[in-house]
Design a protein around this motif. Structure first.
Motif, PDB file in Angstrom:
ATOM      1  N   PRO A 158       0.942  -1.699  -0.161  1.00  0.00           N
ATOM      2  CA  PRO A 158      -0.122   0.304   0.196  1.00  0.00           C
ATOM      3  C   PRO A 158       0.578   1.244   0.362  1.00  0.00           C
ATOM      4  O   PRO A 158       1.913   1.495   0.317  1.00  0.00           O
ATOM      5  N   ALA A 159       0.046   2.151  -0.540  1.00  0.00           N
ATOM      6  CA  ALA A 159       0.876   3.326  -1.155  1.00  0.00           C
ATOM      7  C   ALA A 159       1.453   4.127   0.600  1.00  0.00           C
ATOM      8  O   ALA A 159       2.022   4.518   0.476  1.00  0.00           O
ATOM      9  N   GLU A 160       0.616   3.218   1.667  1.00  0.00           N
ATOM     10  CA  GLU A 160       0.691   4.661   3.039  1.00  0.00           C
ATOM     11  C   GLU A 160       2.077   3.663   3.246  1.00  0.00           C
ATOM     12  O   GLU A 160       2.848   4.363   4.667  1.00  0.00           O
ATOM     13  N   ARG A 161       2.383   2.616   3.184  1.00  0.00           N
ATOM     14  CA  ARG A 161       3.597   1.632   3.782  1.00  0.00           C
ATOM     15  C   ARG A 161       5.339   2.525   3.023  1.00  0.00           C
ATOM     16  O   ARG A 161       5.881   3.047   3.397  1.00  0.00           O
ATOM     17  N   ARG A 162       5.070   2.614   1.129  1.00  0.00           N
ATOM     18  CA  ARG A 162       5.488   2.730   1.149  1.00  0.00           C
ATOM     19  C   ARG A 162       6.163   4.232   0.881  1.00  0.00           C
ATOM     20  O   ARG A 162       7.550   5.002   0.707  1.00  0.00           O
ATOM     21  N   HIS A 163       5.465   5.155   0.762  1.00  0.00           N
ATOM     22  CA  HIS A 163       5.894   6.700   1.056  1.00  0.00           C
ATOM     23  C   HIS A 163       5.968   7.236   2.866  1.00  0.00           C
ATOM     24  O   HIS A 163       5.873   8.068   3.368  1.00  0.00           O
ATOM     25  N   ALA A 164       5.685   5.991   3.524  1.00  0.00           N
ATOM     26  CA  ALA A 164       6.136   6.626   5.166  1.00  0.00           C
ATOM     27  C   ALA A 164       7.204   7.301   5.607  1.00  0.00           C
ATOM     28  O   ALA A 164       7.346   8.592   6.195  1.00  0.00           O
ATOM     29  N   HIS A 182       8.743   9.493   3.711  1.00  0.00           N
ATOM     30  CA  HIS A 182       8.831  10.744   2.711  1.00  0.00           C
ATOM     31  C   HIS A 182       9.646  11.786   3.648  1.00  0.00           C
ATOM     32  O   HIS A 182       8.884  12.284   4.053  1.00  0.00           O
ATOM     33  N   ARG A 205       7.492  14.526   4.364  1.00  0.00           N
ATOM     34  CA  ARG A 205       5.941  14.277   5.900  1.00  0.00           C
ATOM     35  C   ARG A 205       7.266  14.170   6.512  1.00  0.00           C
ATOM     36  O   ARG A 205       6.898  14.679   8.404  1.00  0.00           O
TER      37      ARG A 205
END
Length: 268
Positions: A172-178, A180, A183
Motif C-alpha cells: 500500500p502507498a501508506e507503507r511505501r511513502h511512510a 517521505h 512528511r
C-alpha cells in the motif's frame, strides 16, 4: 566494491550461507563481490566526522547499531567532543558497540528504539543517527540544547521495494511513502525543530547471488517482517533463477540527509 560474482554453487548452498552469516552491527563488508549499493553524494560518515571536530558540547548517536559509523567518524574527526554517548536497543549490538566505542572514548547506553531517550532535557549540542528505524522527533528536540543540531541520514520512501515486493507483493502507498522527506519535515517542525537542510537521493543496488539477498533480509529485518528461508523458499528459488539467468537483481535504495536545529542559543 568490486563487481565480481562468486563461483556458481547450488541453491541450497547459497541459502545456507546467507542464513548463517552473523547479522550484528552495521558492517556490510561481507557483501563485497556479492552485492553493491551506491553511496549518497554527501558522504554521511565524513560529514559527521567534520561536525564532531567542531562541536562545542556533548554528542549523542541514536540507534548506533554496532557503533561502526560513529567509530569511523570519531577516528576521522579533527577534535574530540567533551562527551560522546550512543544508544542501541538490540542486545547483540549493544555488546558489540560498547566494545568498539570504548576504544574511541564513547559510552553506549542500552535503550529500546521506541522508548524515551534516557537523558535530561537539553543535554546535547549534537544528536546524530544513521538509518534510525523511526526518528522520535519530540525526544530528539527535547534532549537537544537550544541551538543544538540533529544531523542524520534516513532511509527514504520506496527503498529497496523491488526486493520487498518480490516477496510480499504490491504494498500500500501508506507503507511505501511512510518515510517521505516531506512528511519528516512536517513531523520535525511539529516537534519544534527548524529544518536547515534536507537532501534526497535514489541509489542503485545490485545483488549478484541469492545468499546476498538472504543476508540482506536477515540484517534489515523491517523489509520483510518475519523473513526466514523456510517461509519464503519458493520466492527465493524464483529470484535465484532470475539472478542466474540475468546476472543480477537490481533494486534502488532511497536516502535523505537531514539537518535540523532546535531554536534558540547561538547559531553555528
Amino acid at each position: 566494491m568490486t563487481q565480481r560474482r562468486p563461483r556458481p554453487r547450488t541453491l541450497d548452498e547459497l541459502l545456507a550461507e546467507g542464513a548463517s552469516v552473523p547479522t550484528e552491527g552495521w558492517d556490510f563488508s561481507w557483501f563485497e563481490g556479492r552485492a553493491t549499493e551506491a553511496r549518497p553524494s554527501w558522504g554521511y560518515a565524513t560529514t559527521v566526522a567534520g561536525r564532531l571536530g567542531s562541536v562545542d558540547g556533548p554528542v549523542l548517536d541514536v540507534q548506533t547499531g554496532g557503533g561502526e559509523v560513529l567509530a569511523f567518524a570519531l577516528s576521522r574527526a579533527s577534535g574530540r567532543p567533551p562527551l560522546v554517548v550512543a544508544t542501541e536497543g538490540w542486545p547483540p549490538n549493544v555488546s558489540k558497540a560498547a566494545a568498539l566505542l570504548r576504544t574511541r572514548g564513547a559510552t553506549v547506553v542500552a535503550s529500546a528504539e521506541d522508548a524515551p531517550l534516557p537523558f535530561t532535557d537539553g543535554s546535547f549540542a549534537l544528536v546524530t543517527s544513521r538509518h534510525p528505524v523511526r526518528p522520535h522527533w519530540r525526544e530528539i528536540a527535547r534532549v537537544l540544547r537550544p541551538g543544538g543540531t540533529y544531523l542524520a541520514q534516513h532511509v527514504g520512501p520506496d527503498s529497496a521495494y523491488e526486493v520487498v515486493e518480490h516477496f510480499l507483493g504490491p504494498q500500500p502507498a501508506e507503507r511505501r511513502h511512510a518515510r517521505h522527506p516531506d512528511r519528516e519535515r512536517k513531523d520535525a517542525e511539529a516537534a519544534g525543530l527548524e529544518i536547515v537542510e534536507l537532501r534526497a537521493e535514489r541509489l542503485r543496488m545490485e545483488f549478484f547471488d541469492i545468499a546476498a539477498v538472504v543476508h540482506f533480509l536477515r540484517k534489515v529485518i523491517w523489509m520483510v517482517p518475519g523473513f526466514t528461508v523456510e517461509a519464503y523458499r519458493p520466492r527465493l528459488r524464483e529470484l535465484h533463477e532470475r539472478i542466474e539467468a540475468e546476472g543480477s537483481f537490481v533494486a534502488h535504495s532511497s536516502r535523505h540527509l537531514v539537518q535540523a536545529r532546535r531554536p534558540g542559543g547561538p547559531r553555528g
